[in-house]
Scaffold this motif. Structure first.
Motif, PDB file in Angstrom:
ATOM      1  N   MET A  20       0.821  -1.203   0.000  1.00  0.00           N
ATOM      2  CA  MET A  20       0.000   0.000   0.000  1.00  0.00           C
ATOM      3  C   MET A  20       0.862   1.263   0.000  1.00  0.00           C
ATOM      4  N   LEU A  21       1.822   1.318   0.912  1.00  0.00           N
ATOM      5  CA  LEU A  21       2.625   2.532   1.081  1.00  0.00           C
ATOM      6  C   LEU A  21       3.627   2.726  -0.052  1.00  0.00           C
ATOM      7  N   SER A  22       4.165   1.633  -0.574  1.00  0.00           N
ATOM      8  CA  SER A  22       5.174   1.731  -1.630  1.00  0.00           C
ATOM      9  C   SER A  22       4.589   2.236  -2.938  1.00  0.00           C
ATOM     10  N   ALA A  23       3.277   2.185  -3.061  1.00  0.00           N
ATOM     11  CA  ALA A  23       2.633   2.709  -4.269  1.00  0.00           C
ATOM     12  C   ALA A  23       2.580   4.230  -4.266  1.00  0.00           C
ATOM     13  N   THR A  24       2.977   4.834  -3.140  1.00  0.00           N
ATOM     14  CA  THR A  24       2.975   6.291  -3.015  1.00  0.00           C
ATOM     15  C   THR A  24       4.383   6.815  -3.266  1.00  0.00           C
ATOM     16  N   GLU A  25       4.508   7.813  -4.112  1.00  0.00           N
ATOM     17  CA  GLU A  25       5.823   8.275  -4.562  1.00  0.00           C
ATOM     18  C   GLU A  25       6.689   8.835  -3.452  1.00  0.00           C
TER      19      GLU A  25
END
Length: 216
Positions: A20-25
């Motif tokens: 989830m978090l890694s999909a955020t730049e």
């Protein structure tokens, strides 16, 4: 880029959070550990800015771990993440120094937003948790707590008190600057001074003292 360390005894939860978090730049998940007694070593290895930490773990719980971080010279901020909702857990988390308290049932968007907010220094309790905290404080019959808070607030300058009142209203630094017609650097200076005088670890702590003292 905000560096996040995951601390949860369930590898599946860590995996889901990382995805989830890694999909955020602007968020980088730098690692994960599965118990509180592994956190200090992991902090030295990964240098995270934020810990996303479970409350209940087998050997050392998240609240004990959060309190232990105060001994570190530059401790990362902590977002406490749990599957169950409890006033006692919430209050103990805040008093230990957590910057945020979120349920694992929160939406991915909410979790990402709160990580970003805490990273920027604007973190606040989730709306439900904040409401519970205020209700608890308002019903607290201990006069000595209120008197102690009033004594601390009395040490503030008028402008510091204005800033503290705004913080207790969950306003961001930019919003406080606009409200009080001050520069953001000036707001941060007043906030830093007020935090030192109040003995608060973070904005949540400032809000607790402000509420006890009747500023909000």
């Amino acid at each position: 880029m905000t560096r996040v360390l995951l601390v949860d005894d369930d590898p599946l939860v860590c995996g889901a959070l990382e995805m989830m978090l890694s999909a955020t730049e602007d968020i980088d998940v730098v690692g994960s550990v599965h118990d509180g007694d592994q956190v200090i070593d992991a902090i030295h290895r990964h240098r995270p800015d934020i810990l996303l930490m479970d409350v209940r773990m087998a050997r050392q719980d998240g609240i004990t771990t959060t309190a232990a971080l105060t001994a570190l010279p530059s401790a990362p901020k902590v977002i406490m993440l749990t599957t169950w909702d409890s006033d006692d857990v919430m209050l103990r988390s805040v008093h230990a120094g957590a910057s945020e308290f979120l349920l694992k049932t929160a939406s991915p968007r909410d979790i990402i937003k709160h990580v970003q907010d805490v990273a920027s220094g604007e973190g606040a309790l989730s709306a439900r948790s904040a409401r519970q905290l205020v209700e608890h404080l308002q019903s607290d019959p201990a006069r000595d707590l209120r008197r102690a808070a009033e004594g601390l607030v009395a040490t503030l300058t008028d402008r510091e008190r204005d800033v503290v009142r705004c913080v207790a209203r969950e306003m961001t630094t930019a919003q406080i600057a606009a409200e009080l017609f001050l520069g953001e650097a000036t707001v941060k200076s007043h906030l830093s001074s007020a935090q030192l005088k109040l003995g608060a670890q973070n904005r949540v702590g400032i809000g607790i003292i402000a509420d006890r003292a009747g500023l909000v």
